[in-house]
Design a protein around this motif. Structure first.
Motif, PDB file in Angstrom:
ATOM      1  N   ALA A  35       0.836  -1.202   0.000  1.00  0.00           N
ATOM      2  CA  ALA A  35       0.000   0.000   0.000  1.00  0.00           C
ATOM      3  C   ALA A  35       0.872   1.253   0.000  1.00  0.00           C
ATOM      4  O   ALA A  35       0.537   2.249  -0.647  1.00  0.00           O
ATOM      5  N   GLN A  36       1.992   1.218   0.699  1.00  0.00           N
ATOM      6  CA  GLN A  36       2.914   2.356   0.687  1.00  0.00           C
ATOM      7  C   GLN A  36       3.442   2.574  -0.731  1.00  0.00           C
ATOM      8  O   GLN A  36       3.518   3.703  -1.209  1.00  0.00           O
ATOM      9  N   THR A  37       3.787   1.488  -1.409  1.00  0.00           N
ATOM     10  CA  THR A  37       4.259   1.585  -2.792  1.00  0.00           C
ATOM     11  C   THR A  37       3.186   2.208  -3.681  1.00  0.00           C
ATOM     12  O   THR A  37       3.481   3.068  -4.511  1.00  0.00           O
ATOM     13  N   VAL A  38       1.940   1.800  -3.499  1.00  0.00           N
ATOM     14  CA  VAL A  38       0.829   2.362  -4.272  1.00  0.00           C
ATOM     15  C   VAL A  38       0.717   3.856  -4.007  1.00  0.00           C
ATOM     16  O   VAL A  38       0.524   4.647  -4.933  1.00  0.00           O
ATOM     17  N   PHE A  39       0.847   4.267  -2.750  1.00  0.00           N
ATOM     18  CA  PHE A  39       0.765   5.689  -2.400  1.00  0.00           C
ATOM     19  C   PHE A  39       1.840   6.477  -3.130  1.00  0.00           C
ATOM     20  O   PHE A  39       1.603   7.597  -3.581  1.00  0.00           O
ATOM     21  N   GLU A  40       3.024   5.899  -3.239  1.00  0.00           N
ATOM     22  CA  GLU A  40       4.156   6.598  -3.839  1.00  0.00           C
ATOM     23  C   GLU A  40       4.078   6.650  -5.366  1.00  0.00           C
ATOM     24  O   GLU A  40       4.817   7.400  -5.985  1.00  0.00           O
ATOM     25  N   ASP A 117       5.749  14.559  -1.736  1.00  0.00           N
ATOM     26  CA  ASP A 117       5.425  15.772  -2.492  1.00  0.00           C
ATOM     27  C   ASP A 117       4.245  16.553  -1.904  1.00  0.00           C
ATOM     28  O   ASP A 117       3.316  16.935  -2.609  1.00  0.00           O
ATOM     29  N   GLY A 118       4.249  16.742  -0.594  1.00  0.00           N
ATOM     30  CA  GLY A 118       3.203  17.520   0.050  1.00  0.00           C
ATOM     31  C   GLY A 118       1.927  16.748   0.352  1.00  0.00           C
ATOM     32  O   GLY A 118       0.971  17.317   0.860  1.00  0.00           O
ATOM     33  N   ALA A 119       1.895  15.460   0.028  1.00  0.00           N
ATOM     34  CA  ALA A 119       0.719  14.626   0.329  1.00  0.00           C
ATOM     35  C   ALA A 119       1.051  13.705   1.504  1.00  0.00           C
ATOM     36  O   ALA A 119       2.179  13.244   1.641  1.00  0.00           O
ATOM     37  N   PHE A 120       0.050  13.468   2.343  1.00  0.00           N
ATOM     38  CA  PHE A 120       0.216  12.573   3.493  1.00  0.00           C
ATOM     39  C   PHE A 120      -0.797  11.439   3.377  1.00  0.00           C
ATOM     40  O   PHE A 120      -1.958  11.663   3.027  1.00  0.00           O
ATOM     41  N   GLY A 121      -0.343  10.248   3.673  1.00  0.00           N
ATOM     42  CA  GLY A 121      -1.240   9.094   3.705  1.00  0.00           C
ATOM     43  C   GLY A 121      -0.742   8.089   4.707  1.00  0.00           C
ATOM     44  O   GLY A 121       0.359   8.216   5.254  1.00  0.00           O
ATOM     45  N   PHE A 122      -1.551   7.091   4.934  1.00  0.00           N
ATOM     46  CA  PHE A 122      -1.126   6.020   5.840  1.00  0.00           C
ATOM     47  C   PHE A 122      -1.966   4.772   5.605  1.00  0.00           C
ATOM     48  O   PHE A 122      -3.057   4.824   5.047  1.00  0.00           O
ATOM     49  N   THR A 123      -1.383   3.679   6.028  1.00  0.00           N
ATOM     50  CA  THR A 123      -2.082   2.406   6.075  1.00  0.00           C
ATOM     51  C   THR A 123      -2.009   1.959   7.524  1.00  0.00           C
ATOM     52  O   THR A 123      -0.970   2.106   8.178  1.00  0.00           O
ATOM     53  N   MET A 124      -3.123   1.432   8.030  1.00  0.00           N
ATOM     54  CA  MET A 124      -3.150   1.003   9.417  1.00  0.00           C
ATOM     55  C   MET A 124      -4.012  -0.247   9.538  1.00  0.00           C
ATOM     56  O   MET A 124      -5.042  -0.369   8.873  1.00  0.00           O
ATOM     57  N   VAL A 125      -3.560  -1.160  10.394  1.00  0.00           N
ATOM     58  CA  VAL A 125      -4.331  -2.358  10.717  1.00  0.00           C
ATOM     59  C   VAL A 125      -4.567  -2.336  12.214  1.00  0.00           C
ATOM     60  O   VAL A 125      -3.629  -2.224  13.003  1.00  0.00           O
ATOM     61  N   LYS A 156      -6.514  -6.550  -0.130  1.00  0.00           N
ATOM     62  CA  LYS A 156      -7.499  -5.528   0.223  1.00  0.00           C
ATOM     63  C   LYS A 156      -6.822  -4.193   0.517  1.00  0.00           C
ATOM     64  O   LYS A 156      -7.295  -3.142   0.073  1.00  0.00           O
ATOM     65  N   LEU A 157      -5.719  -4.216   1.259  1.00  0.00           N
ATOM     66  CA  LEU A 157      -5.021  -2.975   1.591  1.00  0.00           C
ATOM     67  C   LEU A 157      -4.516  -2.262   0.333  1.00  0.00           C
ATOM     68  O   LEU A 157      -4.604  -1.040   0.229  1.00  0.00           O
ATOM     69  N   VAL A 158      -4.018  -3.024  -0.615  1.00  0.00           N
ATOM     70  CA  VAL A 158      -3.539  -2.438  -1.866  1.00  0.00           C
ATOM     71  C   VAL A 158      -4.696  -1.793  -2.625  1.00  0.00           C
ATOM     72  O   VAL A 158      -4.603  -0.639  -3.070  1.00  0.00           O
ATOM     73  N   GLU A 159      -5.797  -2.517  -2.783  1.00  0.00           N
ATOM     74  CA  GLU A 159      -6.950  -1.980  -3.505  1.00  0.00           C
ATOM     75  C   GLU A 159      -7.537  -0.763  -2.794  1.00  0.00           C
ATOM     76  O   GLU A 159      -7.941   0.208  -3.430  1.00  0.00           O
ATOM     77  N   MET A 160      -7.556  -0.802  -1.473  1.00  0.00           N
ATOM     78  CA  MET A 160      -8.071   0.327  -0.706  1.00  0.00           C
ATOM     79  C   MET A 160      -7.220   1.580  -0.929  1.00  0.00           C
ATOM     80  O   MET A 160      -7.749   2.677  -1.079  1.00  0.00           O
ATOM     81  N   MET A 161      -5.901   1.415  -0.975  1.00  0.00           N
ATOM     82  CA  MET A 161      -5.031   2.568  -1.210  1.00  0.00           C
ATOM     83  C   MET A 161      -5.168   3.058  -2.650  1.00  0.00           C
ATOM     84  O   MET A 161      -5.144   4.276  -2.894  1.00  0.00           O
ATOM     85  N   LEU A 162      -5.335   2.146  -3.604  1.00  0.00           N
ATOM     86  CA  LEU A 162      -5.581   2.569  -4.989  1.00  0.00           C
ATOM     87  C   LEU A 162      -6.796   3.495  -5.050  1.00  0.00           C
ATOM     88  O   LEU A 162      -6.772   4.530  -5.723  1.00  0.00           O
ATOM     89  N   ILE A 163      -7.841   3.101  -4.342  1.00  0.00           N
ATOM     90  CA  ILE A 163      -9.081   3.889  -4.325  1.00  0.00           C
ATOM     91  C   ILE A 163      -8.854   5.224  -3.626  1.00  0.00           C
ATOM     92  O   ILE A 163      -9.186   6.290  -4.158  1.00  0.00           O
ATOM     93  N   ALA A 164      -8.277   5.183  -2.424  1.00  0.00           N
ATOM     94  CA  ALA A 164      -8.078   6.408  -1.632  1.00  0.00           C
ATOM     95  C   ALA A 164      -7.244   7.437  -2.392  1.00  0.00           C
ATOM     96  O   ALA A 164      -7.565   8.627  -2.405  1.00  0.00           O
ATOM     97  N   ARG A 165      -6.185   6.981  -3.045  1.00  0.00           N
ATOM     98  CA  ARG A 165      -5.298   7.902  -3.767  1.00  0.00           C
ATOM     99  C   ARG A 165      -5.964   8.529  -4.985  1.00  0.00           C
ATOM    100  O   ARG A 165      -5.568   9.593  -5.435  1.00  0.00           O
ATOM    101  N   SER A 166      -6.961   7.854  -5.533  1.00  0.00           N
ATOM    102  CA  SER A 166      -7.554   8.299  -6.793  1.00  0.00           C
ATOM    103  C   SER A 166      -8.667   9.326  -6.631  1.00  0.00           C
ATOM    104  O   SER A 166      -9.061   9.952  -7.609  1.00  0.00           O
ATOM    105  N   VAL A 167      -9.203   9.482  -5.428  1.00  0.00           N
ATOM    106  CA  VAL A 167     -10.392  10.318  -5.236  1.00  0.00           C
ATOM    107  C   VAL A 167     -10.100  11.783  -5.567  1.00  0.00           C
ATOM    108  O   VAL A 167      -9.121  12.366  -5.093  1.00  0.00           O
ATOM    109  N   GLU A 168     -10.959  12.336  -6.408  1.00  0.00           N
ATOM    110  CA  GLU A 168     -10.892  13.753  -6.763  1.00  0.00           C
ATOM    111  C   GLU A 168     -12.238  14.373  -6.428  1.00  0.00           C
ATOM    112  O   GLU A 168     -13.280  13.867  -6.838  1.00  0.00           O
ATOM    113  N   VAL A 169     -12.213  15.456  -5.652  1.00  0.00           N
ATOM    114  CA  VAL A 169     -13.448  16.146  -5.275  1.00  0.00           C
ATOM    115  C   VAL A 169     -13.806  17.128  -6.389  1.00  0.00           C
ATOM    116  O   VAL A 169     -12.969  17.886  -6.858  1.00  0.00           O
TER     117      VAL A 169
END
Length: 171
Positions: A35-40, A117-125, A156-169
């Protein structure tokens, strides 16, 4: 030709069985690192628009709105996920992370904050109930969470991060 087909089917079966044998700890460690790799990586291009957001949904996922315009329900098979989008939080927001870290009722099994690059994220179990875990992937003001038994948590964690990173408001 039949020998190659039989060999291919045998290899796929063995890989599938090997994947089923991962311990909970292995699934968590692999999932959090992946998931960290996906975030990056660069966020995926949105393939779905709903309410006030656009997002990428991996194959097999569906989404529906709730009465709360900040919450959406994601489904994949029998699994349900909550997508929370705080439109007031920026890409560098640590609000979700800080709230979880400061909640003494939550038992963190593994966490991985990441800044890029100014973005913050995390994965937690988090430990939930016996044999169940709460999985969380977050990017800025977006958080995806689910309750999972000890199966396929890494995927699941990988797919969840893919989704979270993609959201555009959409404004």
């Amino acid at each position: 030709m039949k020998k190659w087909l039989l060999l291919t089917i045998s290899c796929i079966s063995l890989l599938g069985l090997a994947g089923c044998g991962k311990s909970v700890e292995e699934q968590i460690n692999i999932g959090v690192a992946s998931a960290q790799t996906v975030f990056e990586e660069s966020p995926r291009e949105p393939n779905k628009k709903i309410g006030q957001i656009e997002l990428y949904l991996p194959s097999g996922y569906s989404i529906k709105e709730t009465d709360d315009e900040n919450n959406y329900i994601l489904s994949k098979g029998k699994d349900k996920y909550i997508l929370f989008v705080n439109v007031n939080e920026k890409e560098d927001s640590q609000l979700h992370y800080d709230l979880l870290k400061n909640n003494s009722t939550k038992k963190i099994v593994k966490e991985q904050p990441v800044e890029l690059d100014g973005a913050f994220g995390f994965t937690m179990v988090l430990e939930h109930d016996e044999g169940q875990f709460e999985l969380i992937a977050s990017s800025g003001g977006v958080k995806v969470s689910t309750i999972s038994n000890n199966k396929h948590m890494d995927n699941k964690l990988v797919e969840m991060m893919l989704i979270a990173r993609s959201v555009e408001v959409l404004y």
